[in-house]
Design a protein around this motif. Sequence first.
Motif: not given
Length: 270
Positions: A114, A120, A141, A159-161
């Motif tokens: 992440t 997170c 999160k 935010v990215k995963f």
Amino acid sequence: MAVVGEKTGSDVKVRSLCSMPFWQTTRASSSSATGSSMHSVHQQNQVVQSLDRSNHQPSSTVSSLAKSLLPIWKRLRLDPPNKLYFPYEPGKQVRSAVAIKNTCKSHVAFKFQTTAPKSCFMRPPGGILAPGESIIATVFKFVEPPDNNEKPVDKKSRVKFKIMSLKVKGEMDYVPELFDEQRDQVAVEQILRVVFLDPERPSPAMDKLKQQLTESEATLEARKKPREETGPRIAGEGLVIDEWKERRERYLAKQQKLNSLASAVSNVVE
């Protein structure tokens, strides 16, 4: 007579060409042909040298180039495929879920990453799935409060995963170092972006999220419970321990009798 003796420029040029010996014209044409052939040979040598240099390059460069040209085959199937839905509750820690299934004929290790590791985390952060095995991973999160000009659900998150995969040989214990040791074999399965949902407004995505979270909790509770003995008890199991206990009890009883007898004798002597 003066008029006849005049010569134009074109006559001079023609006479000069005609006056040139045959061997000179032949040499000029042959020299031009030789020059063009030499130029073509030079070009061929340059091509051969470039091919030789490419053949002498490290195999890693060639393999990386071949991998870039090959299509990327997915080893995992995700549900949802490219998003993580979170209920929008500002100032609270919320949960999302994603189902991960191994679609390969071999064991596959997966790993979460992440862009916001401080706010997170994932449960589990990684693992190994057998062929056809699936798992529901839970993602936690913290939702930051919105600004004054933002609407509750219009809050966008950067935010990215990222989910990565790696083929492994059979069953083994999962360690994150697997992805560092075999970095060339790691594939990026999907990059998931965050989408907020209004928890008070019913929607198919919200219903599915609740169902996945319930299944994930049930699976976690089932793993925490000790395994019940469902099979028949083996004949003679525990007899050795029971016999040892009986012998110890008889020994202690005998020692107690001897101690009482010794005390009685000492009293009589006194």
